[in-house]
Design an enzyme around this catalytic site. Sequence first.
Site, PDB file in Angstrom:
ATOM      1  N   PRO A 132      -9.220   7.740 -18.253  1.00 42.09           N
ATOM      2  CA  PRO A 132      -8.554   6.607 -18.904  1.00 42.09           C
ATOM      3  C   PRO A 132      -7.161   6.985 -19.432  1.00 42.09           C
ATOM      4  O   PRO A 132      -6.256   6.166 -19.415  1.00 42.09           O
ATOM      5  CB  PRO A 132      -9.510   6.255 -20.049  1.00 42.09           C
ATOM      6  N   ALA A 134      -5.370   9.896 -18.342  1.00 38.73           N
ATOM      7  CA  ALA A 134      -4.669  10.863 -17.478  1.00 38.73           C
ATOM      8  C   ALA A 134      -4.915  10.534 -16.006  1.00 38.73           C
ATOM      9  O   ALA A 134      -6.039  10.658 -15.518  1.00 38.73           O
ATOM     10  CB  ALA A 134      -5.137  12.280 -17.773  1.00 38.73           C
ATOM     11  N   HIS A 182      -2.549  23.363 -17.059  1.00 31.79           N
ATOM     12  CA  HIS A 182      -3.029  23.226 -15.677  1.00 31.79           C
ATOM     13  C   HIS A 182      -3.776  24.478 -15.209  1.00 31.79           C
ATOM     14  O   HIS A 182      -4.502  24.418 -14.219  1.00 31.79           O
ATOM     15  CB  HIS A 182      -1.874  22.849 -14.736  1.00 31.79           C
ATOM     16  N   GLU A 246      -6.343  14.198   1.787  1.00 26.25           N
ATOM     17  CA  GLU A 246      -6.558  12.858   1.224  1.00 26.25           C
ATOM     18  C   GLU A 246      -5.307  12.003   1.456  1.00 26.25           C
ATOM     19  O   GLU A 246      -5.389  10.847   1.872  1.00 26.25           O
ATOM     20  CB  GLU A 246      -6.862  12.936  -0.277  1.00 26.25           C
ATOM     21  N   GLN A 283      13.718 -17.537  17.150  1.00 23.78           N
ATOM     22  CA  GLN A 283      14.419 -16.247  17.169  1.00 23.78           C
ATOM     23  C   GLN A 283      14.150 -15.421  15.910  1.00 23.78           C
ATOM     24  O   GLN A 283      13.886 -14.226  15.961  1.00 23.78           O
ATOM     25  CB  GLN A 283      15.928 -16.534  17.286  1.00 23.78           C
ATOM     26  N   GLU A 371       5.817   7.380  -6.778  1.00 21.94           N
ATOM     27  CA  GLU A 371       6.738   8.091  -7.679  1.00 21.94           C
ATOM     28  C   GLU A 371       6.399   9.590  -7.708  1.00 21.94           C
ATOM     29  O   GLU A 371       7.295  10.438  -7.716  1.00 21.94           O
ATOM     30  CB  GLU A 371       6.655   7.514  -9.108  1.00 21.94           C
TER      31      GLU A 371
HETATM   32  C1  LIG Z   1      -9.301   1.392  -6.199  1.00 20.28           C
HETATM   33  C2  LIG Z   1      -8.994   2.753  -6.720  1.00 20.28           C
HETATM   34  C3  LIG Z   1      -9.761   3.836  -6.321  1.00 20.28           C
HETATM   35  C4  LIG Z   1      -9.514   5.099  -6.866  1.00 20.28           C
HETATM   36  N1  LIG Z   1     -10.344   6.144  -6.529  1.00 20.28           N
HETATM   37  C5  LIG Z   1     -10.219   7.326  -7.215  1.00 20.28           C
HETATM   38  C6  LIG Z   1     -11.183   8.386  -7.043  1.00 20.28           C
HETATM   39  O1  LIG Z   1     -12.127   8.278  -6.235  1.00 20.28           O
HETATM   40  N2  LIG Z   1     -11.040   9.509  -7.789  1.00 20.28           N
HETATM   41  C7  LIG Z   1     -10.030   9.685  -8.681  1.00 20.28           C
HETATM   42  O2  LIG Z   1      -9.956  10.718  -9.330  1.00 20.28           O
HETATM   43  N3  LIG Z   1      -9.089   8.704  -8.858  1.00 20.28           N
HETATM   44  C8  LIG Z   1      -9.170   7.540  -8.156  1.00 20.28           C
HETATM   45  N4  LIG Z   1      -8.243   6.539  -8.336  1.00 20.28           N
HETATM   46  C9  LIG Z   1      -7.165   6.754  -9.290  1.00 20.28           C
HETATM   47  C10 LIG Z   1      -5.794   6.934  -8.678  1.00 20.28           C
HETATM   48  O3  LIG Z   1      -5.687   8.165  -8.001  1.00 20.28           O
HETATM   49  C11 LIG Z   1      -4.779   6.782  -9.829  1.00 20.28           C
HETATM   50  O4  LIG Z   1      -4.771   5.398 -10.149  1.00 20.28           O
HETATM   51  C12 LIG Z   1      -3.411   7.271  -9.499  1.00 20.28           C
HETATM   52  O5  LIG Z   1      -3.399   8.668  -9.347  1.00 20.28           O
HETATM   53  C13 LIG Z   1      -2.392   6.890 -10.589  1.00 20.28           C
HETATM   54  O6  LIG Z   1      -2.845   7.235 -11.866  1.00 20.28           O
HETATM   55  P1  LIG Z   1      -2.874   6.124 -13.022  1.00 20.28           P
HETATM   56  O7  LIG Z   1      -3.528   4.922 -12.484  1.00 20.28           O
HETATM   57  O8  LIG Z   1      -3.461   6.736 -14.235  1.00 20.28           O
HETATM   58  O9  LIG Z   1      -1.365   5.775 -13.268  1.00 20.28           O
HETATM   59  P2  LIG Z   1      -0.388   6.505 -14.308  1.00 20.28           P
HETATM   60  O10 LIG Z   1      -0.395   7.968 -14.054  1.00 20.28           O
HETATM   61  O11 LIG Z   1      -0.685   6.014 -15.664  1.00 20.28           O
HETATM   62  O12 LIG Z   1       1.012   5.919 -13.844  1.00 20.28           O
HETATM   63  C14 LIG Z   1       1.510   4.646 -14.255  1.00 20.28           C
HETATM   64  C15 LIG Z   1       2.911   4.521 -13.626  1.00 20.28           C
HETATM   65  O13 LIG Z   1       3.752   5.573 -14.125  1.00 20.28           O
HETATM   66  C16 LIG Z   1       4.312   6.284 -13.043  1.00 20.28           C
HETATM   67  N5  LIG Z   1       4.451   7.693 -13.388  1.00 20.28           N
HETATM   68  C17 LIG Z   1       3.532   8.512 -13.962  1.00 20.28           C
HETATM   69  N6  LIG Z   1       4.019   9.738 -14.071  1.00 20.28           N
HETATM   70  C18 LIG Z   1       5.281   9.724 -13.549  1.00 20.28           C
HETATM   71  C19 LIG Z   1       6.310  10.694 -13.359  1.00 20.28           C
HETATM   72  N7  LIG Z   1       6.145  11.970 -13.718  1.00 20.28           N
HETATM   73  N8  LIG Z   1       7.476  10.290 -12.790  1.00 20.28           N
HETATM   74  C20 LIG Z   1       7.667   9.005 -12.426  1.00 20.28           C
HETATM   75  N9  LIG Z   1       6.713   8.051 -12.559  1.00 20.28           N
HETATM   76  C21 LIG Z   1       5.551   8.386 -13.114  1.00 20.28           C
HETATM   77  C22 LIG Z   1       3.319   6.115 -11.903  1.00 20.28           C
HETATM   78  O14 LIG Z   1       3.920   6.356 -10.651  1.00 20.28           O
HETATM   79  C23 LIG Z   1       2.904   4.660 -12.098  1.00 20.28           C
HETATM   80  O15 LIG Z   1       3.852   3.816 -11.525  1.00 20.28           O
HETATM   81  C24 LIG Z   1      -8.447   5.290  -7.762  1.00 20.28           C
HETATM   82  C25 LIG Z   1      -7.648   4.192  -8.150  1.00 20.28           C
HETATM   83  C26 LIG Z   1      -7.926   2.940  -7.651  1.00 20.28           C
HETATM   84  C27 LIG Z   1      -7.070   1.792  -8.127  1.00 20.28           C
END
Ligand SMILES: Cc1cc2nc3c(=O)[nH]c(=O)nc-3n(C[C@H](O)[C@H](O)[C@H](O)COP(=O)(O)OP(=O)(O)OC[C@H]3O[C@@H](n4cnc5c(N)ncnc54)[C@H](O)[C@@H]3O)c2cc1C
Length: 383
Positions: A132, A134, A182, A246, A283, A371
Site C-alpha cells: 500500500p 511502496a 535495498h 516480466e 483517406q 517513468e
Molecule cells: C492490475 C494490476 C496487477 C498487478 N499485479 C502485481 C503483482 O502481481 N505483484 C506485484 O508485486 N505488483 C503488482 N502490481 C503493482 C504494480 O507493479 C504497481 O502498480 C507499479 O509498480 C506502480 O507502483 P504504484 O502503483 O505503487 O505506483 P507509485 O509507485 O505510487 O507511483 C505513482 C506515480 O508516481 C510515479 N513515480 C514513482 N516514483 C517515481 C520516480 N522515481 N520518478 C518518476 N516518477 C515516479 C509513477 O511512475 C506513477 O506515475 C499490479 C498492479 C495492477 C494495477
Amino acid sequence: MNSGFGVFQEEHEAFRRTVKQVVDRELKPFVRAWEEAEEFPLALYRRFAELGFLGLKYPEAYGGTDAGYLYEAVLHEELAKCGSGGVAAGLAAQFTIGTGPIHLFGTDAQKRAFLAPAIAGQKIGAFGVTEPDAGSDVAGLRTTARREGDYYVVNGAKTYITNGVRCDYVILAVKTAPEKGHKGVSLLIVEKGTQGFTVAKKLKKLGWRASDTAELHFEDCRVPVTNLLGDENNGFFQIMGNFAWERLSLALGAVGAAEDILEQAMRFTRERQAFGQAVAKFQVVRHRLAEMATDLECARQLTYHALKLHAAGEYALAQTAMAKKVATEMCCRLADQALQLHGGAGYMQEFDIERHWRDARLGPIGGGTSEIMNEIIAKQLGL
Ligand SMILES: Cc1cc2nc3c(=O)[nH]c(=O)nc-3n(C[C@H](O)[C@H](O)[C@H](O)COP(=O)(O)OP(=O)(O)OC[C@H]3O[C@@H](n4cnc5c(N)ncnc54)[C@H](O)[C@@H]3O)c2cc1C
C-alpha cells in the site's frame, strides 16, 4: 507481412498455430462471460499444463519442456489476442512472476515442492512486491520478516497482487534487515493456509477484470526458513533480475494485443458504411490505419530486438525497459485510435475494443511504470 522474420523459426510459427487454435477454440468464445464474472475457471491452469504451456522455459526435471524463451514469447503474443487482458494476465502470471523466481533462485527441494506442481497446474503461484505504501520504490517496502529460530515471522501487507486470491503460495518480498535499505530485502515463499496470512480483499479494477487482484495481510505469520529463496538480503537483486522477463513478456503481450486491435479496426472500418461508402475508404481513415500499423511495427521490432538479446542470455536492461515502455504505450494509443474508428460501437461492451482500451491501460503501469523505465534508461546512459 512476416514481421517475425529473424527471431522466430518455422518451429516457433508451428507452435504459434497450435496456441492460436487453443485461444480461438478454448478462450475466445468464453472470455466475455469470464470478464462479467470477474474470474476464469481454475481448470484452465490444468488445461494449459496438459498442453505444456506452463513449463516452456523450465527444465524437464520439474515437468517443463525446456523449449525456451522464444516459445514462451509466442505464447504471450497469442494469449494477448484472447480478448481479455485479465485471462491472459492470470494465466501468464503462473509461468512468469509466479514461478520465475523459484526457477532462477530456488533449491532443488523448493523446485520440487512449488515449481513442479505449478508447471503441472496443481498449485497457483503469485508474486508479492507492491505494498500500500511502496510500489515503484521497491527498496522502500515495509513488510518485515524477523528471524526466530527456524522461522521468519512476517508482518505487513501487499496490494495489487495478481492471482492473490486464488494462489496456493506467494513469493513475498520482505525486509529481513530493514536498516540496510535495498540490501535488506529477501524473497520468501509463503503458503496459503499459513497462520496469519489472509486475503484482505479482492480488488475491483478498470481492466484485467477476469484476473484476480488482491490485497494480502500478514500478521505474525511464521514461515519456515527453508522457504527463503536464495541468499538472505539478496532479494532486491533477485527482483530486478526477475523483472527482465516480466517486462519483456508485458511488451510481447502489448504487441500481440495491438495486432488484434489493428485487425479489428481494419475489419470494422471496411464493413461500416458512412456517406455511402466503407469508412475505410476515407483517406484520413486509411492514413490513420497506416500510422497505426507503423506504430505497431516500430514497437514490435524494438521488442524483438530485446527478446533476441534476452534469449541469447544477455542482461539487456536498457533495451528491455525501452521495449516495455514503447510497446505498452503503443498499445494504449492503438486501442484509443481503434475505439475512435469504431465510433459509438467502440464504446459498447459487445465490441472487444472497449475491453482492449481498458486492459491496455495497465501496460505502462504494471511491472514498473513508464517513468521508472525512463529512469532505468537514463541510468544506463550514464545520466
Ligand atoms: C492490475 C494490476 C496487477 C498487478 N499485479 C502485481 C503483482 O502481481 N505483484 C506485484 O508485486 N505488483 C503488482 N502490481 C503493482 C504494480 O507493479 C504497481 O502498480 C507499479 O509498480 C506502480 O507502483 P504504484 O502503483 O505503487 O505506483 P507509485 O509507485 O505510487 O507511483 C505513482 C506515480 O508516481 C510515479 N513515480 C514513482 N516514483 C517515481 C520516480 N522515481 N520518478 C518518476 N516518477 C515516479 C509513477 O511512475 C506513477 O506515475 C499490479 C498492479 C495492477 C494495477
